[in-house]
Design a protein around this motif. Structure first.
Motif: not given
Lengths: 359, 359
Positions: B85, B89, B94-96, B113, B116-121, B155-157
């Motif tokens: 993270y 930063v 960016e998000r993309t 992971f 999955a969680t950086w800027q909500r995906g 975690g996340a899918f």
């Protein structure tokens, strides 16, 4: 009791708004997958509502484990989140064990993120107790924690199973927090609902006096606006970005002040005025409209000037915003009251002047 | 070069398998949304492959920022994740902005992971460099970090945009890690592909000698099995649980030993034998089949006995498993080689005896 739905196919869920909703077991129980729940709240809300909700659940044979977090945006970080994970591990929470967020936006965002990431996705329910959480953050599935250098930088989209809004909780809300919530209410009028903005101009004092009819109407109208936008664009590929009016500026104020001193709604109020100042300078908004916006914010008791952060620092924090794409900052601006647009075409000198006017 | 697809509608993605895939820009570049990437690797892999991949990307005008993490399952935690993270930063990701995971399963899980969680995906690409990551963890979108008291609990899918498997990387893989990867290869034969299990019985020495044809076939067949299961059940509501054969036992070994000393594949090998011992005691598997499984694991150089954790401790860790539902432990067992099933109907005495036989 009023009921709305957020229409997202198999992830659709209801929003219940009314007096006494917090202890209405018939609304909550159908949305719990197991006869147990992990309740997340904070030190301020716990003495007020934790026992009431726990008793209601236990009376209906629902086992309740709870975790009480410190109160404040400065605790919306990994260290606090770990307390939720530890409780989930300690109490043997399963993948289908529901989490319940009882509190304001910080509690909702963190509980939602914990649910999104616990065993790769557990269910959760929102019980927002601040006006801001009731009209905005509890609806739509945005969950997050802050990075020390960027608000909401770490998060996930994860929709709740239900949102239970008890308007009675506003009676215990400090006036400053009520005012902060009104900033998001006013936002809906500004971005897509001019008629609501006019209604707010006629009912601001009624809202501040917590007249039940006015409060319920304002919450329902706000949630309806939010639900429509979220249903059309769940993961913010387009229209949903309009909900961020004032937020790029506001997040810079929050990050720049270390997440203390400024409530989110207060920062958004100043941010919306900065966006209005840009819009004015682009010729999209006239002086009269700007005055109406400022006037309504002042009547709501919200700040109309920022904390005095240097423009360069504001721009530094804004450059890390989630709406930055390809190195270009995209801003939500106004083409009149009730009409927001996203643009990346703001001349730097205009942006600087607008920030300075309200910094 | 072999190519497979994981068929998940708009989240579908290709798997490329072959020699030299790591520097095949024509495979990678179409999957990068921006002319930049944040490359995540570890201290072991970086000296071997980081410069090679970076040079390839920079030659094609892709800006590369990289973060090098410590190597090992014991670092698959929040503290290490924060380094990713921080880099995101610091470099104004960016998000993309695509993330690239260059390494084994730990790097893939953590990078996934973080994405999955950086800027909500954010998007990410898998470049697995261990056999275990190539045949299992890089495919299917499971991302996670460990909780000190539970493996992969957080975690996340989140599906990758592409998986690039360079079989040449196995030449630098320590033999012990190669063996650990073979445990997951054997797993596919056991759960759903008896013909593949037989093929493995005929080609284990060829695999250990890294014969290119055998290696490429085994990786492709494994990935094909995994892709089929994932396409049928992305978020593990049913069939996908079969992929966890041996993992409930194995995770207990890993957690019980503090994530050090035992490689994931080694723990899974013993775990699969514990599952086979349960199946034997239920009359679902015969002695001859158990002997074939043990024999193949031994030929792969894998352990067939655990670290000696007390049965009660094993059961303690297993009770926190993600497959526990309503307080009941569900286990993946075998009804013959090539046929796995999930059941919650194992008598405690049988479970204890099976664990003891291999603890």
């Amino acid at each position: 009791m009023r009921e709305l739905a957020v229409d997202l196919g198999e992830r659709s869920y209801p929003i219940f708004i009314g007096s006494g909703v917090l202890t209405a077991h018939e609304l909550l129980l159908p949305h719990l997958e197991q006869p147990r729940a992990v309740l997340v709240t904070n030190e301020t809300v716990a003495p007020l509502y934790l026992e009431r909700v726990t008793t209601m659940l236990e009376r209906h044979a629902v086992r309740v484990d709870s975790v009480v977090l410190p109160d404040g945006e400065q605790y919306k970080n990994w260290q606090t989140l770990e307390k939720i994970y530890d409780t989930l591990v300690d109490t043997r929470a399963e993948r289908t064990t529901p989490l319940i967020a009882l509190g304001g936006g910080v509690i909702g965002d963190m509980t939602g993120f914990a649910a999104a990431t616990w065993q790769r996705g557990a269910p959760f329910v929102q019980m927002p107790t601040t006006l801001l959480a009731q009209v905005d953050s509890s609806v739509g599935g945005k969950t997050a924690i802050n990075h020390p250098r960027g608000k909401n930088m770490i998060g996930a989209f994860h929709q709740p199973r239900a949102v239970l809004i008890d308007t009675d909780t506003l009676a215990t809300l400090p006036l400053r927090e009520l005012r902060a919530g009104l900033a998001e209410v006013i936002k809906y009028g500004l971005i897509r609902d001019a008629a609501f903005f006019e209604w707010l101009e006629g009912h601001m004092e009624a809202l501040l006096a917590l007249e039940p009819g006015a409060v319920a109407f304002a919450i329902e109208r706000s949630c309806r606006n939010k639900a429509e936008v979220v249903a059309a664009d769940e993961t913010e590929r387009g229209e949903r970005a309009l909900l961020n009016l004032g937020h790029t500026f506001g997040h810079a104020i929050e990050t720049g002040t270390g997440y203390v001193g400024w409530l989110h709604g207060e920062a958004v109020a100043v941010g919306m005025l900065m966006a209005a100042e840009v819009s004015l300078r682009l010729g999209w908004l006239d002086e009269n409209e700007l005055a109406r916006i400022e006037g309504l914010l002042i009547r709501a008791g919200l700040p109309v000037q920022g904390p005095g952060l240097p423009v360069d620092e504001m721009l530094h924090w804004m450059a890390g915003d989630k709406k930055v794409s390809g190195g270009r900052l995209r801003l939500v601006l106004l083409q009149g009251i009730g009409r927001a647009v996203v643009t990346a075409e703001v001349p730097p000198s205009v942006l600087r002047a607008a920030i300075e006017a309200r910094s």
